[in-house]
Structure formats: structure tokens, C-alpha cells
Scaffold this motif. Sequence first.
Motif, mmCIF file in Angstrom:
data_model
loop_
_atom_site.group_PDB
_atom_site.id
_atom_site.type_symbol
_atom_site.label_atom_id
_atom_site.label_comp_id
_atom_site.label_asym_id
_atom_site.label_seq_id
_atom_site.Cartn_x
_atom_site.Cartn_y
_atom_site.Cartn_z
ATOM 1 N N VAL A 175 -3.317 -14.507 -4.432
ATOM 2 C CA VAL A 175 -2.040 -14.160 -3.830
ATOM 3 C C VAL A 175 -1.196 -13.248 -4.725
ATOM 4 O O VAL A 175 -0.574 -12.294 -4.246
ATOM 5 N N LEU A 176 -1.169 -13.510 -6.045
ATOM 6 C CA LEU A 176 -0.352 -12.668 -6.917
ATOM 7 C C LEU A 176 -0.962 -11.284 -7.091
ATOM 8 O O LEU A 176 -0.234 -10.289 -7.205
ATOM 9 N N ASP A 177 -2.293 -11.196 -7.083
ATOM 10 C CA ASP A 177 -2.927 -9.883 -7.112
ATOM 11 C C ASP A 177 -2.560 -9.089 -5.859
ATOM 12 O O ASP A 177 -2.288 -7.886 -5.918
ATOM 13 N N PHE A 178 -2.550 -9.779 -4.735
ATOM 14 C CA PHE A 178 -2.169 -9.157 -3.468
ATOM 15 C C PHE A 178 -0.720 -8.663 -3.520
ATOM 16 O O PHE A 178 -0.424 -7.518 -3.159
ATOM 17 N N LEU A 179 0.199 -9.517 -3.972
ATOM 18 C CA LEU A 179 1.617 -9.152 -4.013
ATOM 19 C C LEU A 179 1.870 -7.998 -4.976
ATOM 20 O O LEU A 179 2.677 -7.102 -4.694
ATOM 21 N N LYS A 180 1.184 -7.992 -6.104
ATOM 22 C CA LYS A 180 1.330 -6.887 -7.052
ATOM 23 C C LYS A 180 0.795 -5.592 -6.472
ATOM 24 O O LYS A 180 1.372 -4.519 -6.673
ATOM 25 N N ARG A 181 -0.296 -5.690 -5.718
ATOM 26 C CA ARG A 181 -0.916 -4.480 -5.152
ATOM 27 C C ARG A 181 -0.034 -3.821 -4.101
ATOM 28 O O ARG A 181 0.045 -2.594 -4.023
ATOM 29 N N VAL A 182 0.653 -4.639 -3.289
ATOM 30 C CA VAL A 182 1.439 -4.080 -2.185
ATOM 31 C C VAL A 182 2.938 -4.059 -2.506
ATOM 32 O O VAL A 182 3.753 -3.804 -1.615
ATOM 33 N N GLY A 183 3.313 -4.297 -3.769
ATOM 34 C CA GLY A 183 4.719 -4.233 -4.148
ATOM 35 C C GLY A 183 5.557 -5.368 -3.595
ATOM 36 O O GLY A 183 6.752 -5.199 -3.338
ATOM 37 N N GLY A 184 4.957 -6.538 -3.419
ATOM 38 C CA GLY A 184 5.661 -7.657 -2.807
ATOM 39 C C GLY A 184 6.375 -8.583 -3.756
ATOM 40 O O GLY A 184 6.854 -9.637 -3.343
#
Length: 278
Positions: free
Chosen positions: A153-162
Motif C-alpha cells: 500500500v505505501l509503495d502504491f501511495l508513493k507511486r501515485v502521489g497519495g
Amino acid sequence: MEFRTATFGRRGLHAAVTLALLAACAGCGNTRFLRRTCPTPPDPQGAAERPTPSAEYRVACPDVVAVTFTDHPDWDAVAVVDVDGRLPLPRPGGVNADGRTLDEIRTDLAALADCPAERVTVTLAAARSARVVVYGPIRGRARVVPYQGPEPVLDFLKRVGGLPPGSKLNQVYVIRPNVAAAARPQVFRVNVAAVLVDGDPRTNVLLQADDQIYVGETRQSVLSRVLPDWLGTAYRRLTGLLPDDWWSFTKSRRTADPSLGGTTHPGSLFLAPGRSAD
């Protein structure tokens, strides 16, 4: 009476400025931590929409798949997975794609074309079958991102600027509806500090299709939205919060977006309050 009103106005303004400065100082450490560990990607919207599926990604209707054949370039095609789960290709023919990985589809197409798998390329042109919904850091805002396979989840949020400045790090949750599995919803709390500082991945949940992510908002971010425009601008610059053109409540910068039926901003990560996430 006029003198008292003026005096009260100056006192109220002084109190507001003082409160803003105190809150800014309290949130600076959190802001610096986020900027150091989760810098905003140069193109968060592109990073979210550009297909980069994991090897475990399972294709489904109506995903768009591109296929190329080294030995038969005239067979190259881009096709949408049909409702029956098949990838309709004129040549060498359709194959079952529903619930299968890109590598598995490539193997089937190579067998059908009677050629080595290395001579066939199968890529995901557009991920349309599933999504992840991100709420926050502004309460009542939602962003829909195509699901591209299991991803922490944190990799995802970092990737999309979340995880921009203004995110409340002790209020990050993953909600798993489990509708397809006919099971009860699950809630996972993400310990952001433990993952980013201590390298402890235990709460860095692997996302599944149709998961929902909730990111809380700091008091400094909330306060910046109720301050007058001129003071809010200075406050956000002092605290290192998001740039002015991100904030849809800044009246002077609003622009109409007919596709959303409301007002948004260029580069905005979230839909306007009250808009559907679909």
C-alpha cells in the motif's frame, strides 16, 4: 461601538495569525518527514494510469491487451477482453484470458501460432477491470486509480502521489470490502512510521482489487482550509503544505472541468467534494 468592533477585529485577526503560526510549527516535523520519505512523483496522474502490471496481475473484462508477433507482424492487434473472458484476435485466433496472467496468455497464443513463446509479446494496454479508491488527505475527496496487481500500500501511495504533506501518518487504513468473496469487510491499519523508518513491512498490506485506502488529514491541513485566502496562502507556504493551485477551495484559481461537472484544478489528486468516485 465602532471603536470596539475595530478593536475586536484586530484582536481576532491577531489570534488567528498566532494560532496559525503555532499550528505551523507543530506540523513542520511531519511535513519534512513526508517530503524526505515520500517525495511527490513528477507525474502522479501518469504513474497511476500508465499500465505497469505486476507479474501476478490477472486479466479480466474489459482490460485492453496488446499482442505482437515477431514472425507475423500482420497479426499484431490490440483487443478488449470480452464478457465471456476471451481475447478476440482475428489471427491466430481467440484465447481464454479471464483470470490469467499476461505470461499465461502469451504461452497460449504461442502454442496457437506454433512458435516459441519468446516470439510473442503480450502487454496490458489499459487496466479497466478493477480499481483502488483513495480517500484523503482532504476529507470527502476520492481518487480512483486502476488496479495493476498486488502492490504494498505505501509503495502504491508513493507511486501515485497519495501521501502529500498534510497526510496524518497515524491514520492510514486499507478497507477490503470482500464483496466478491461474500465475506465480511476487513480493516487494516498501516503503521507508516514503522514501515518507512524501521523497515518493518508487516503492516504494509498488499493491495487487492477494489481495496479502499483512507488517509487522514492533519490539523494543520484542516486549518489551512478555513483561513482567509491571503492568510491561507502564507500559512501553506510556511508549513510546506500543498501548493495553492492544488486546493480547490481557492476561489481565484478555480477552473471548470465539464467532464466532472464541477470545479477542479490542474494536477488535483482528488475529485471535488460530493462527486462520485465512479
